[in-house]
Design an enzyme around this catalytic site. Structure first.
Site, mmCIF file in Angstrom:
data_model
loop_
_atom_site.group_PDB
_atom_site.id
_atom_site.type_symbol
_atom_site.label_atom_id
_atom_site.label_comp_id
_atom_site.label_asym_id
_atom_site.label_seq_id
_atom_site.Cartn_x
_atom_site.Cartn_y
_atom_site.Cartn_z
ATOM 1 N N ASP A 21 0.827 -1.214 0.000
ATOM 2 C CA ASP A 21 0.000 0.000 0.000
ATOM 3 C C ASP A 21 0.863 1.266 0.000
ATOM 4 O OD1 ASP A 21 -2.333 1.446 0.015
ATOM 5 O OD2 ASP A 21 -2.767 1.125 2.143
ATOM 6 N N ASN A 23 1.220 3.479 -2.960
ATOM 7 C CA ASN A 23 1.713 3.934 -4.272
ATOM 8 C C ASN A 23 1.210 5.339 -4.614
ATOM 9 O OD1 ASN A 23 2.705 1.383 -4.451
ATOM 10 N ND2 ASN A 23 1.361 0.694 -6.096
ATOM 11 N N GLY A 24 -0.077 5.571 -4.342
ATOM 12 C CA GLY A 24 -0.675 6.859 -4.684
ATOM 13 C C GLY A 24 -0.032 7.991 -3.904
ATOM 14 N N ARG A 25 0.167 7.770 -2.603
ATOM 15 C CA ARG A 25 0.775 8.808 -1.757
ATOM 16 C C ARG A 25 2.232 9.049 -2.140
ATOM 17 N NH1 ARG A 25 -1.096 5.963 3.495
ATOM 18 N NH2 ARG A 25 -1.791 4.467 1.921
ATOM 19 N N ARG A 34 -0.897 9.196 -10.005
ATOM 20 C CA ARG A 34 -0.889 7.940 -9.254
ATOM 21 C C ARG A 34 -0.223 6.800 -10.027
ATOM 22 N NH1 ARG A 34 -4.150 7.539 -4.918
ATOM 23 N NH2 ARG A 34 -4.399 5.316 -5.289
ATOM 24 N N HIS A 38 2.333 3.549 -9.101
ATOM 25 C CA HIS A 38 2.130 2.112 -9.392
ATOM 26 C C HIS A 38 3.314 1.549 -10.171
ATOM 27 C CE1 HIS A 38 -1.763 2.376 -7.663
ATOM 28 N NE2 HIS A 38 -2.316 3.077 -8.629
ATOM 29 N N ASN A 69 -11.056 -2.581 -5.197
ATOM 30 C CA ASN A 69 -10.298 -1.675 -6.087
ATOM 31 C C ASN A 69 -10.976 -1.463 -7.439
ATOM 32 O OD1 ASN A 69 -7.055 -2.788 -4.860
ATOM 33 N ND2 ASN A 69 -8.209 -0.955 -4.285
ATOM 34 N N TRP A 70 -11.948 -2.331 -7.784
ATOM 35 C CA TRP A 70 -12.714 -2.104 -9.028
ATOM 36 C C TRP A 70 -13.468 -0.782 -8.960
ATOM 37 C CZ3 TRP A 70 -11.315 -4.709 -13.069
ATOM 38 C CH2 TRP A 70 -10.907 -6.033 -12.968
ATOM 39 N N ARG A 72 -12.303 2.047 -8.122
ATOM 40 C CA ARG A 72 -11.439 3.213 -8.390
ATOM 41 C C ARG A 72 -11.788 3.803 -9.766
ATOM 42 N NH1 ARG A 72 -5.483 2.510 -5.706
ATOM 43 N NH2 ARG A 72 -6.266 1.877 -3.680
ATOM 44 N N SER A 197 -8.153 -4.724 5.151
ATOM 45 C CA SER A 197 -8.739 -4.470 3.824
ATOM 46 C C SER A 197 -9.137 -5.752 3.081
ATOM 47 C CB SER A 197 -7.771 -3.634 2.969
ATOM 48 O OG SER A 197 -7.464 -2.423 3.620
HETATM 49 C C1 IPE Z 1 -5.494 -2.715 -0.244
HETATM 50 O O1 IPE Z 1 -5.109 -1.415 -0.453
HETATM 51 C C2 IPE Z 1 -5.480 -3.476 -1.537
HETATM 52 C C3 IPE Z 1 -4.170 -3.653 -2.136
HETATM 53 C C4 IPE Z 1 -3.023 -3.340 -1.613
HETATM 54 C C5 IPE Z 1 -4.173 -4.277 -3.421
HETATM 55 P P1 IPE Z 1 -6.174 -0.236 -0.543
HETATM 56 O O2 IPE Z 1 -5.401 1.014 -0.655
HETATM 57 O O3 IPE Z 1 -7.148 -0.519 -1.622
HETATM 58 O O4 IPE Z 1 -6.891 -0.363 0.851
HETATM 59 P P2 IPE Z 1 -7.927 0.586 1.607
HETATM 60 O O5 IPE Z 1 -9.166 0.608 0.789
HETATM 61 O O6 IPE Z 1 -7.297 1.930 1.735
HETATM 62 O O7 IPE Z 1 -8.123 -0.052 2.925
HETATM 63 C C1 IPE Z 2 -1.557 0.288 -3.407
HETATM 64 O O1 IPE Z 2 -1.356 1.663 -3.421
HETATM 65 C C2 IPE Z 2 -1.863 -0.263 -4.777
HETATM 66 C C3 IPE Z 2 -3.231 -0.722 -4.945
HETATM 67 C C4 IPE Z 2 -4.150 -0.710 -4.045
HETATM 68 C C5 IPE Z 2 -3.590 -1.243 -6.250
HETATM 69 P P1 IPE Z 2 -2.551 2.686 -3.387
HETATM 70 O O2 IPE Z 2 -2.931 2.980 -4.809
HETATM 71 O O3 IPE Z 2 -3.645 2.210 -2.534
HETATM 72 O O4 IPE Z 2 -1.848 3.952 -2.751
HETATM 73 P P2 IPE Z 2 -2.469 4.970 -1.688
HETATM 74 O O5 IPE Z 2 -3.020 4.176 -0.564
HETATM 75 O O6 IPE Z 2 -3.517 5.732 -2.409
HETATM 76 O O7 IPE Z 2 -1.318 5.821 -1.294
HETATM 77 MG MG MG Z 3 -4.057 2.420 -0.555
#
Ligand code: IPE
Ligand code: IPE
Ligand code: MG
Length: 246
Positions: A21, A23-25, A34, A38, A69-70, A72, A197
Site C-alpha cells: 500500500d 503507491n498513490g501517496r 498515481r 504504481h 479496487n474495481w 477506483r 482491507s
Molecule cells: C489494499 O489497499 C489493496 C491492495 C493493496 C491491493 P487499498 O489502498 O485498496 O486499501 P484501503 O481501501 O485503503 O483499505
Molecule cells: C496500493 O497503493 C496499490 C493498490 C491498491 C492497487 P494505493 O494505490 O492504494 O496507494 P495509496 O493508498 O492511495 O497511497
Molecule cells: Mg491504498
C-alpha cells in the site's frame, strides 16, 4: 552492513503475505500522477520477490488488486491492468531463472481477457518450479473467497459428495483459493495503514502482523529483512502459555 546477517535461517516464516500500500501517496509527494506510483511499486515487487527467494522463504503472497479496487476511477483501473501485463512479460524470465512458481488467488473471471491470458501463460510456464511459490492476489477479496467456498461446499453436500457433519477446518481450507498454501506466518502492510482491507481473513488467524510507515515503492530488501527480524523476536504461543512453548 546489511540486516540480512541478523536473520536466523532456522526461524524463517514459511509464508509471508504483503499488503502493498502507498503507491498513490508516494506519487503525490512527488507531484506526479498515481500511475507513476504504481510503476515504481512494480520495482519494489521485484526486490521483495528476489529477497524472499534468496533467503529461502517458500511462499510469498502479494495483494495486488482487491475486489474493492474495481471501484477506483476507470483510468486508474486500466493503468493497473496494463502494468500487470507488462510486469508479467518483463518478469517471466526472472521467475524461470529463479525457479519460482507463479500462482493467483481471486476471482479471475472478472479480469480483462488480456490479463487473464498473460497470467495463465506465465502460470503454465512456471508450474513445475519449486524454489518458491509467488501468489498474486488479483481481484481478490476474502469475503468473496469465503462466499465462493460456502457455495462449493454446499453443492457437494447437496450431491452427497461431502456430508454436512464432516465439514471441518481442513475441508474449508481445501475449498479456499489458497487451498495449496500453508497459513500465513507473517503479514506485512506498508504505508502506515493498520487494517486488513479484506485480505486473507481466514488464513491470517495466527499470523504475526507487521506494519511499517514505508510507502510501497520505497520498500526494499532491507525493509523486508527488518520485518523478518521483528517476526523472529515474537513468541508465537498459539493459545498455549509461554512456559509450554519453551
Ligand atoms: C489494499 O489497499 C489493496 C491492495 C493493496 C491491493 P487499498 O489502498 O485498496 O486499501 P484501503 O481501501 O485503503 O483499505
Ligand atoms: C496500493 O497503493 C496499490 C493498490 C491498491 C492497487 P494505493 O494505490 O492504494 O496507494 P495509496 O493508498 O492511495 O497511497
Ligand atoms: Mg491504498
Amino acid at each position: 552492513m546489511s540486516l540480512k546477517n541478523n536473520i536466523q535461517e532456522n526461524l524463517l516464516p514459511n509464508h509471508i503475505a504483503i499488503i502493498m500500500d502507498g503507491n498513490g501517496r508516494w506519487a503525490k509527494i512527488r507531484s506526479m500522477a498515481r500511475a507513476f506510483g504504481h510503476e515504481n511499486g512494480a520495482k519494489a515487487v521485484r526486490q521483495v520477490v528476489e529477497g524472499c527467494a534468496e533467503l529461502g522463504v517458500e511462499n510469498l503472497t502479494l495483494y495486488a488488486f482487491s475486489t474493492e479496487n474495481w471501484n477506483r476511477p476507470k483510468l486508474e483501473v486500466e493503468t493497473l491492468m496494463r502494468l500487470l501485463i507488462s510486469s508479467l512479460r518483463k518478469e517471466m524470465n526472472t521467475l524461470l531463472d529463479n525457479n519460482i512458481k507463479l500462482c493467483t488467488i481471486g476471482n479471475l473471471n472478472t479480469l480483462p481477457k488480456k490479463v487473464y491470458k498473460e497470467l495463465t501463460e506465465v502460470m503454465e510456464k512456471t508450474k513445475l518450479n519449486n524454489r518458491m511459490t509467488l501468489t498474486v492476489a488479483l481481484s481478490y477479496g476474502s469475503r468473496e473467497e469465503l462466499v465462493n467456498t460456502v457455495k462449493e461446499i454446499s453443492v457437494k453436500v447437496k450431491n452427497n459428495i461431502i456430508s454436512a457433519e464432516k465439514i471441518d477446518e481442513s475441508i474449508i481450507n481445501e475449498h479456499l483459493y489458497t487451498q495449496n498454501l500453508p497459513d500465513v506466518d507473517l503479514l506485512i502492510r506498508t504505508s502506515g495503514e493498520q487494517r486488513l482491507s479484506n485480505f486473507l481473513l481466514w488464513q491470517i488467524a495466527y499470523a504475526e502482523l507487521y506494519f511499517t510507515n514505508t510507502l510501497w515503492p520505497d520498500f526494499s530488501k532491507e525493509d523486508l529483512y527488518q520485518a523478518i527480524i521483528e517476526y523472529q523476536k515474537r513468541e508465537r504461543r498459539f493459545g498455549k502459555t509461554s512456559e509450554q512453548i519453551r
